[in-house]
Structures are given as structure tokens and as C-alpha cells.
Design a protein around this motif. Structure first.
Motif, PDB file in Angstrom:
ATOM      1  N   ALA A   1       0.857  -1.189   0.000  1.00  0.00           N
ATOM      2  CA  ALA A   1       0.000   0.000   0.000  1.00  0.00           C
ATOM      3  C   ALA A   1       0.891   1.236   0.000  1.00  0.00           C
ATOM      4  O   ALA A   1       1.909   1.284   0.686  1.00  0.00           O
ATOM      5  N   ASN A   2       0.506   2.233  -0.790  1.00  0.00           N
ATOM      6  CA  ASN A   2       1.226   3.498  -0.829  1.00  0.00           C
ATOM      7  C   ASN A   2       0.585   4.442   0.187  1.00  0.00           C
ATOM      8  O   ASN A   2      -0.529   4.926  -0.031  1.00  0.00           O
ATOM      9  N   PRO A   3       1.261   4.734   1.306  1.00  0.00           N
ATOM     10  CA  PRO A   3       0.646   5.585   2.332  1.00  0.00           C
ATOM     11  C   PRO A   3       0.422   7.023   1.880  1.00  0.00           C
ATOM     12  O   PRO A   3      -0.301   7.769   2.542  1.00  0.00           O
ATOM     13  N   TYR A   4       1.005   7.425   0.757  1.00  0.00           N
ATOM     14  CA  TYR A   4       0.847   8.792   0.256  1.00  0.00           C
ATOM     15  C   TYR A   4      -0.017   8.862  -1.000  1.00  0.00           C
ATOM     16  O   TYR A   4      -0.084   9.913  -1.649  1.00  0.00           O
ATOM     17  N   ALA A   5      -0.678   7.766  -1.334  1.00  0.00           N
ATOM     18  CA  ALA A   5      -1.501   7.741  -2.553  1.00  0.00           C
ATOM     19  C   ALA A   5      -2.575   8.823  -2.492  1.00  0.00           C
ATOM     20  O   ALA A   5      -3.234   9.027  -1.471  1.00  0.00           O
ATOM     21  N   GLY A   6      -2.730   9.533  -3.595  1.00  0.00           N
ATOM     22  CA  GLY A   6      -3.795  10.519  -3.712  1.00  0.00           C
ATOM     23  C   GLY A   6      -3.538  11.857  -3.052  1.00  0.00           C
ATOM     24  O   GLY A   6      -4.411  12.717  -3.027  1.00  0.00           O
TER      25      GLY A   6
ATOM     26  N   ILE B   1       7.451   0.202  -9.244  1.00  0.00           N
ATOM     27  CA  ILE B   1       6.374   0.725 -10.090  1.00  0.00           C
ATOM     28  C   ILE B   1       5.320   1.316  -9.157  1.00  0.00           C
ATOM     29  O   ILE B   1       4.774   0.604  -8.310  1.00  0.00           O
ATOM     30  N   VAL B   2       5.041   2.588  -9.317  1.00  0.00           N
ATOM     31  CA  VAL B   2       4.055   3.281  -8.487  1.00  0.00           C
ATOM     32  C   VAL B   2       2.723   3.301  -9.227  1.00  0.00           C
ATOM     33  O   VAL B   2       2.672   3.634 -10.414  1.00  0.00           O
ATOM     34  N   GLY B   3       1.645   2.959  -8.530  1.00  0.00           N
ATOM     35  CA  GLY B   3       0.308   3.036  -9.106  1.00  0.00           C
ATOM     36  C   GLY B   3      -0.088   4.477  -9.387  1.00  0.00           C
ATOM     37  O   GLY B   3       0.518   5.433  -8.873  1.00  0.00           O
ATOM     38  N   GLU B   4      -1.134   4.657 -10.190  1.00  0.00           N
ATOM     39  CA  GLU B   4      -1.487   5.982 -10.726  1.00  0.00           C
ATOM     40  C   GLU B   4      -1.888   7.026  -9.681  1.00  0.00           C
ATOM     41  O   GLU B   4      -1.854   8.217  -9.969  1.00  0.00           O
ATOM     42  N   ALA B   5      -2.231   6.624  -8.461  1.00  0.00           N
ATOM     43  CA  ALA B   5      -2.556   7.608  -7.425  1.00  0.00           C
ATOM     44  C   ALA B   5      -1.305   8.086  -6.692  1.00  0.00           C
ATOM     45  O   ALA B   5      -1.399   8.890  -5.769  1.00  0.00           O
ATOM     46  N   GLY B   6      -0.150   7.606  -7.134  1.00  0.00           N
ATOM     47  CA  GLY B   6       1.110   8.034  -6.532  1.00  0.00           C
ATOM     48  C   GLY B   6       1.946   8.819  -7.521  1.00  0.00           C
ATOM     49  O   GLY B   6       1.482   9.168  -8.606  1.00  0.00           O
ATOM     50  N   GLU B   7       3.172   9.097  -7.145  1.00  0.00           N
ATOM     51  CA  GLU B   7       4.077   9.855  -8.005  1.00  0.00           C
ATOM     52  C   GLU B   7       5.442   9.178  -8.032  1.00  0.00           C
ATOM     53  O   GLU B   7       5.777   8.368  -7.166  1.00  0.00           O
ATOM     54  N   LEU B   8       6.221   9.515  -9.027  1.00  0.00           N
ATOM     55  CA  LEU B   8       7.539   8.913  -9.219  1.00  0.00           C
ATOM     56  C   LEU B   8       8.421   9.068  -7.983  1.00  0.00           C
ATOM     57  O   LEU B   8       9.192   8.174  -7.641  1.00  0.00           O
TER      58      LEU B   8
END
Length: 194
Positions: free
Chosen positions: A37-42, A85-92
Motif C-alpha cells: 500500500a502506498n501511504p501517500y496515494a492521492g 512501479i508506483v500506481g497511478e494515485a502516486g508519483e515517481l
């Protein structure tokens, strides 16, 4: 563990024949991937410390999984690499936070030493997106026989709020290398280059 891991995958690739020529010993490479899980997604965050800590956790976990999958002692590892690879709700930059500040030290412990920089790649992508994990010799970046890559892909990841983190470890270089340059047996091991 700080990381919320949805899935762990480990695979081993063994090349025994190349262009009709036997590869002796076979070239063995392992790839370990975590879907987290990306804790900074969105959302934008100035401080990415949570991902930096996750990178530190995953460097050891994924590196150890690779070494175990290869069935070798840590000192027998010859090459390594990392990617995300970061999902689209995240950033590079989320991938950079995982891969760069702290993932390397525990990976180096998992492969016993690792004087050279760990080659890396990162991108933003969707479900089933592939990334080539660059590979290099763990102790000397100029060893050409170990310049390579292995493809990492998880069919159902990354979801929008996820990151796929991949670590690769090799027990040798490319099959039948013959383009010259510094040989593994010639490594001085002082500067991570030669």
C-alpha cells in the motif's frame, strides 16, 4: 513491519543453454517482489519518511528472499538490482523514496558486502505493468559481464494506491559473456567501481 504488504512473489530463473551452447555453471537469477500500500496515494506530502522506512524494511526482506531462493550463501551472490512501479494515485518520487535513501544497506547485508551502487529503475504504471530491473556486479560496477536486466511484473498490480517493489540478486553474470572489460576475478573491491 511498517509496510502493508498485499502480496509477495519470488521467482528463480536458470539459463542452461544459450545459442545452442551449454552454460556451465547455469546462470541463476532471483527476483523478489512486494506489492505494498502506498501511504501517500492521492495526496502530496513534502516529507516521505514513511516510504523511506518501508524501503529499509523491504531491502532486507526481499534481498534475503532472493538469496534463499537461489540456495546460496550471501557471500556467493554476485549481482543485484532494484526497481519500483508506483500506481497511478502516486508519483515517481514515491518510488525514489523507497529505493534510494535506505533500501541499499539491508540489501547489502543480505548479499554480504555490496560495495557498488545498486542499479535502479522506477516508473508510474497500472495493473500488469512491467519494469526491467537493471543488474550489475555487487562489488565492482565496471564488471561488464554482469550488466543485465530482469523483467518484473505482477499481473494484478500495482493498483492505483499501491507500489510494486522489486529486488533482484544473481549468482553470476550473463550467459557466455565475451565483451571484455574487468573480469569478476580481477575485482579489487576498494571503491565499488573496480
Amino acid at each position: 513491519m511498517t509496510a502493508q504488504i498485499r502480496k509477495l512473489l519470488v521467482q528463480v530463473e536458470e539459463t542452461r543453454l544459450e545459442m545452442g551452447q551449454p552454460v556451465t555453471p547455469p546462470v541463476r537469477r532471483a527476483l523478489a517482489m512486494a506489492v505494498i500500500a502506498n501511504p501517500y496515494a492521492g495526496r502530496y506530502a513534502e516529507n516521505l519518511d514513511e516510504l523511506i522506512a518501508i524501503g529499509e524494511e523491504l531491502g532486507g526482506l526481499l534481498g534475503e528472499r532472493c538469496v534463499a531462493a537461489l540456495g546460496i550463501a550471501p557471500a556467493q551472490a554476485e549481482g543485484y538490482g532494484k526497481a519500483a512501479i508506483v500506481g497511478e494515485a502516486g508519483e515517481l518520487e514515491h518510488a525514489a523514496a523507497i529505493l534510494h535513501p535506505k533500501l541499499g544497506a539491508p540489501l547489502r547485508r543480505a548479499v554480504e558486502r555490496g560495495a557498488a551502487l545498486v542499479p535502479s529503475a522506477k516508473k508510474v504504471g497500472g495493473l500488469g505493468c512491467a519494469i526491467d530491473v537493471p543488474l550489475g556486479h555487487k562489488d565492482a560496477a565496471f564488471v561488464r559481464s554482469h550488466f543485465d536486466a530482469i523483467e518484473a511484473r505482477v499481473p494484478d498490480a500495482p493498483r492505483a494506491g499501491e507500489i510494486v517493489v522489486a529486488v533482484a540478486v544473481t549468482a553470476g553474470g550473463r550467459p557466455l559473456p565475451r565483451v571484455g572489460g574487468l573480469q569478476a576475478c580481477e575485482i579489487e573491491g576498494r571503491d565499488g567501481l573496480r
